[in-house]
Design an enzyme around this catalytic site. Sequence first.
Site, short mmCIF file in Angstrom:
data_model
loop_
_atom_site.label_atom_id
_atom_site.label_comp_id
_atom_site.label_asym_id
_atom_site.label_seq_id
_atom_site.Cartn_x
_atom_site.Cartn_y
_atom_site.Cartn_z
CG ASP A 1 -1.61 0.96 1.67
OD1 ASP A 1 -2.14 1.88 0.80
OD2 ASP A 1 -1.05 1.91 2.77
CG ASP B 1 -1.33 8.04 1.16
OD1 ASP B 1 -0.76 7.54 0.12
OD2 ASP B 1 -1.57 9.24 1.38
P1 IMP Z 1 -3.35 4.55 -0.17
O1 IMP Z 1 -3.17 4.28 1.32
O2 IMP Z 1 -2.02 4.13 -0.83
O3 IMP Z 1 -4.44 3.11 -0.37
O4 IMP Z 1 -3.64 5.86 -0.60
C1 IMP Z 1 -4.95 6.28 0.10
C2 IMP Z 1 -5.07 7.77 -0.18
O5 IMP Z 1 -5.07 8.14 -1.58
C3 IMP Z 1 -6.35 8.38 0.21
O6 IMP Z 1 -6.46 8.69 1.55
C4 IMP Z 1 -6.39 9.70 -0.49
O7 IMP Z 1 -5.93 10.48 0.17
C5 IMP Z 1 -5.59 9.57 -1.69
N1 IMP Z 1 -6.13 9.37 -3.11
C6 IMP Z 1 -5.88 10.19 -4.11
N2 IMP Z 1 -6.72 9.91 -5.06
C7 IMP Z 1 -7.61 8.74 -4.94
C8 IMP Z 1 -8.37 8.02 -5.43
O8 IMP Z 1 -8.86 8.39 -6.56
N3 IMP Z 1 -9.31 7.15 -4.77
C9 IMP Z 1 -8.98 6.94 -3.26
N4 IMP Z 1 -7.91 7.66 -2.82
C10 IMP Z 1 -7.19 8.57 -3.43
MG MG Z 2 -2.68 3.16 3.49
#
Ligand code: IMP
Ligand code: MG
Length: 419
Positions: free
Chosen positions: A153, A155
Amino acid sequence: MTTRYRVEYALKTHRRDQLIEWIKGLLAVPFVLHSQPTAVFEPDGQSVEKQASVAQQRYAEIFRDVENIVNDHIEHQKAGKPDCSKLKLLVPSVANFFTPLALHDAFIWQDRRRCISFRRFVPPSFNDVRLVLNTAQVMSLVRSGPLDLVTFDGDVTLYDDGMCLTRDNPVIDKILRLMKRGSKIGIVTAAGYTEARRYYERLFGLLNAIQNEDLPLEAKENLIILGGESNYCFKFDANSPDLLRLVPREEWLLKEMLLWTESDITELLDIAEASLKDTVRNMRMSATIVRKERAVGIIPKYGQKFCRETLEETVLIVQKILEMSDVGQRLPFCAFNGGNDVFVDIGDKSWGVLACQRIFGGIEGSKTLHVGDQFLSAGANDFKARLACTTAWIANPLETCQLLDEIAELDEMQQRKTR
Ligand code: IMP
Ligand code: MG
C-alpha cells in the site's frame, strides 16, 4: 479519559479484528495467573526472569495450539468445507488462509524483541498479537520457498499519510534488496491518477533509485503500480521521462473485470456522490467533493481536519447505501476512510493484487504478500487484499521497514540452513 461512549464505540465490530481479539483473550488467562505484579514492591517476590520464563512457556503453548487450529482450518479449506472447522466456530469472521502460520516460533521471535513475557502489569496487547501474526506469516512464506511477489500500500505503509516517497526513505533500499533477491514488487494504492507524472511525483525516490541501481533492465521492470485500487497500471520504464509507462487495460484486466461496464461505473459513482453530498450537509463538514473517472471522494477544505467519528460515519453510510443498491451488487467497490478524506473507488485491492499476480505470469496467493495499514473490516481498503494473498498489517512506515528486515534476516537463516 475513557468515557462510556468511547468504550461502546470501540466495541463496534467494524473497529475490531476478531481473530486478534480472540488470541488476545486466550493470552489474558496465563497473564492473570502467572504475572507477578506484587514482586515490584515485595523484595522477596519471584525474580522477573523466573516469572518471564514461566509466562513465555505458557504463551508459547497457546500460540502452538492456535497454530494447530489454523492448520485444521486449512485442512477443512482443502476439503471444501471451511465453514465446518473449529476455528470458524470460534472466530466466525475468519476467512481462508493461504499458508500455515508459524505462530509458536514467531511468538518467541517477537518476545525477544518486545519482552512480552517480562511484563507484569500490561497484558499481551492487540499490537503484540498483530506483530506476532505478521512474523508468523513471513516465517511461513520464507520457509516454504521464494517470496515471488510483495505488494505495498502507499500512504502510511511506505510514507506518512499524504506524503511522497523521497530518496531518504529507508524503505527504498529494502525494496531494492527484495528486487535483487528476485521478488517482484507491486504498489497497490488507492491513489488514482491517469498520468504517469502524478505517480512519479509521489514515488520519485524509489523510481530514481531503481533507475540508478545496477540491475538488468528486465529486473527493473519487475516494479508495477496498480493505482485507484485496481484501475490504472503503470510499469517501470527506464526510457520514459517519468520512469513509468501506462499499461493499457486490455493487457492486464482479469476476465471478471471486463464485465465492469461504463454505465454501471457511472451509476455507482452517482449514488456514492449523492450520499457523500448528503452526509457533508448533514454533518456540516467543510469538504470538497472530488469526482474522478473511477472514484468519488470528499477532501477537507484548506486546513480542515475531520474527526475520526465523522469520517467513519461518512464511510459507513455510503457503504450501506451502495450495498443496498442493485449496481452495488454487480460491481465491486471500496469505500474507505483515508485518515482525513473518504473515497469510494471502483474495484478494490483484491483485484489490484490479482492483477499484479497475473501481470507477473500467474503468481499464487501463497507466494504473494501484501503489506498495508488498513485491515479493519469496514472503512479500510487493504482488507480486501486478504482475498488474493497473504498479508501483513503494519501501523506505520517504520514497521514496514522492520518487517522487510525480518524477511531479510529469516531469508538469510533459511539460506544457511539449506547450504
Ligand atoms: P493508499 O493508502 O496508498 O491506499 O492511499 C490512500 C489515499 O490516496 C487516500 O487517503 C487519498 O488521500 C488518496 N487518493 C488520491 N486519489 C484517490 C482516489 O482516486 N481514490 C482513493 N484515494 C485517493
Ligand atoms: Mg494506506
